[in-house]
Design an enzyme around this catalytic site. Structure first.
Site, short mmCIF file in Angstrom:
data_model
loop_
_atom_site.label_atom_id
_atom_site.label_comp_id
_atom_site.label_asym_id
_atom_site.label_seq_id
_atom_site.Cartn_x
_atom_site.Cartn_y
_atom_site.Cartn_z
N GLN A 128 67.44 -72.78 11.24
CA GLN A 128 67.07 -72.18 9.73
C GLN A 128 66.14 -73.45 9.28
OE1 GLN A 128 71.47 -72.69 8.92
NE2 GLN A 128 70.49 -73.28 6.97
N CYS B 173 71.31 -69.94 6.02
CA CYS B 173 72.26 -69.78 7.10
C CYS B 173 72.79 -68.48 6.97
CB CYS B 173 73.47 -70.92 6.94
SG CYS B 173 74.27 -70.76 5.39
N HIS C 198 79.05 -72.77 4.73
CA HIS C 198 78.43 -72.48 5.88
C HIS C 198 78.56 -71.06 6.70
CE1 HIS C 198 75.04 -73.31 8.71
NE2 HIS C 198 75.78 -73.73 9.69
#
Ligand SMILES: *[C@@H]1O[C@H](CO)[C@@H](O)[C@H](O)[C@H]1NC(C)=O
Ligand SMILES: *[C@@H]1O[C@H](CO)[C@@H](O)[C@H](O)[C@H]1NC(C)=O
Ligand SMILES: *[C@@H]1O[C@H](CO)[C@@H](O)[C@H](O)[C@H]1NC(C)=O
Length: 447
Positions: free
Chosen positions: A238, A244, A391
């Site tokens: 990324q 993410c 995340h």
């Protein structure tokens, strides 16, 4: 030391996700929805509302039931602390909770929403709406740790790495010199960005039915190797964008498509299309897999990587409009609704229907993960304001370590194939490590 901290400049770091902070009890209750004419299509713009032709009262009750004035029932779900989705009377509604301010100081007005989007379950007949709770919720002011001095280069902390390796033998840490091209702020964005507050539900209690189903599952399972066949698309990177959620969402759809087509379709989908074009996320400042792998893929569909190749920046939407789109027919929080997730529901869903996206909290020992079964060691830099992140990654399997009996998940990250175990990591299972078992998303893709 104190003086040094006081002198650190306050960087105007952009928000991750939205800074809204609305909790279950704020949202539960009776709401009034004001909706425009149902004549739009998926390109509808809800920046301004237009005239209201439908007014509905909906009551949201525990755990996920919504009821209208006539007693018709449907479902509702919170999306983290960001907003809610309602499905009732063959229509689906989503709106972000209202707030003013930014991440350094935000006031959340949890009894109202920004303008949201509504459409029927066939994804036609779009309208805009806004929702107001019929009882007042006191505005919530959230002050958060200011992001200090984030623009300096990120550096591997070798003494921290040594401490991690000396303190335990479940996993090993190593330095990643290639990450030193990023600033501290960029490393934080790669890990999901800062959060307004921790609001994760704890895993739901296991039911006897779940126990019985899980007892029938194999001890090890890995979608990268199901009787010799791999259904997981390649690991990507990324870079310095907080995308993410877009990578994990595309990875989820890619794996589902491979499974349902027996690998006849091995599409690589475009996270840039999501970052640049979706109003359900905040570009490089974050978003949620439920809204992207789920709602965006149902509402707008996703496109191949070539249709909007990854730049990792918040650019204008330049997706090639001639590209075909891939859709999902269904998307759910594993367990049925937000707050119903647990290890058993994840295991069952994973084996019976494919990889599931999850989100978890990245502590800075995680950056150095090399191999083994990760758990948060508690070791960190002395000054570390960035602990709470969100995340999003993809769970592709699970197993049990032979020698120690330790249970783990196998998870696909989006930090490139040179990170961790070929871009994947294993993490403790069954203990809600880093809140990984608190919310997971399952989608059904249309091949
Ligand atoms: C919306 O639904 C109505 C029927 O309820 C139909 O007459 C109309 O054509 C639909 N509009 C669009 C844009 O699909
Ligand atoms: C919705 O509820 C509010 C507050 O209870 C009430 O004033 C209003 O008349 C109701 N509207 C409808 C359409 O039932
Ligand atoms: C590096 O890690 C050590 C040990 O955890 C810690 O004491 C130190 O503050 C860290 N250094 C920096 C620059 O953060």
């Amino acid at each position: 030391m104190l003086a040094a901290i006081l002198l650190l400049t306050v960087a105007a770091l952009a928000a991750a996700d939205t800074p809204a902070h609305c909790l279950y009890e704020d949202i539960r209750g009776s709401w009034s929805f004001s909706e425009t004419e149902r004549t739009g299509d998926h390109t509808i713009n809800c920046d301004t509302l237009g005239s209201i032709v439908h007014t509905k009262n909906f009551t949201f009750s525990f755990p996920n039931t919504v009821t209208d004035e006539l007693g018709n029932k449907g479902t509702w779900t919170l999306i983290y602390n960001q907003g809610f989705e309602v499905n009732i009377n063959e229509r689906s509604y989503f709106a972000f909770s209202y707030y003013e301010g930014d991440f350094s100081s935000v006031t959340s007005y949890c009894d109202r929403t920004f303008n949201g989007w509504s459409r029927d379950t066939t994804v036609r007949n779009w309208s805009c709406f806004t929702a107001n709770k019929n009882t007042k919720v006191e505005p919530r002011v959230s002050e958060r740790i200011m992001q200090r001095d984030m623009d300096h280069p990120w550096r591997n902390n070798h003494s921290l790495i040594n401490n991690i390796n000396a303190a335990q033998s479940s996993w090993t840490a190593k330095a990643y010199p290639q990450f030193e091209k990023y600033t501290v702020a960029e490393m934080n964005r790669r890990a999901g960005g800062p959060k307004a507050a921790v609001t994760r539900p704890r895993p739901a209690p296991t039911t006897p039915e779940q126990k019985a189903r899980v007892a029938l599952l194999p001890e090890h399972f890995d979608w990268r190797n199901v009787e010799g066949v791999n259904y997981v698309s390649p690991v990507r990177d990324q870079a310095n964008c907080g995308s993410c959620y877009a990578f994990a969402s595309m990875a989820n759809l890619e794996a589902q498509l491979r499974i349902v087509t027996h690998n006849q379709r091995q599409d690589i989908f475009s996270p840039q299309d999501v970052v640049s074009c979706s109003y359900l996320a905040q570009g490089c400042d974050g978003g949620f897999d439920y809204l992207i792998a789920g709602r965006y893929a149902q509402d707008q569909g996703v496109v191949a990587e070539e249709c909007n190749t990854y730049t990792g920046s918040d650019s204008q939407c330049h997706t090639d409009e001639s590209c075909s789109r891939t859709y999902v027919s269904n998307y759910v929080h594993v367990g049925g609704y937000y707050g119903a997730c647990n290890e058993e529901a994840m295991l069952d869903t994973l084996v019976t229907s494919g990889p599931i996206s999850v989100s978890f909290e990245v502590y800075n020992d995680f950056y150095y993960y090399d191999s083994g079964i990760y758990f948060h060691t508690g070791l960190k830099n002395d000054f570390d304001p960035f602990e709470i992140t969100n995340h999003v990654v993809l769970v592709v399997g699970y197993g049990v370590e032979e020698s120690t009996g330790e249970k783990y998940w196998i998870v696909k990250n989006s930090w490139g194939a040179s990170w961790g175990e070929d871009g994947f990591f294993r993490i403790r299972r069954g203990t809600d490590e880093c809140s990984l078992e608190s919310m997971a998303v399952q989608v059904t893709v249309i091949p």
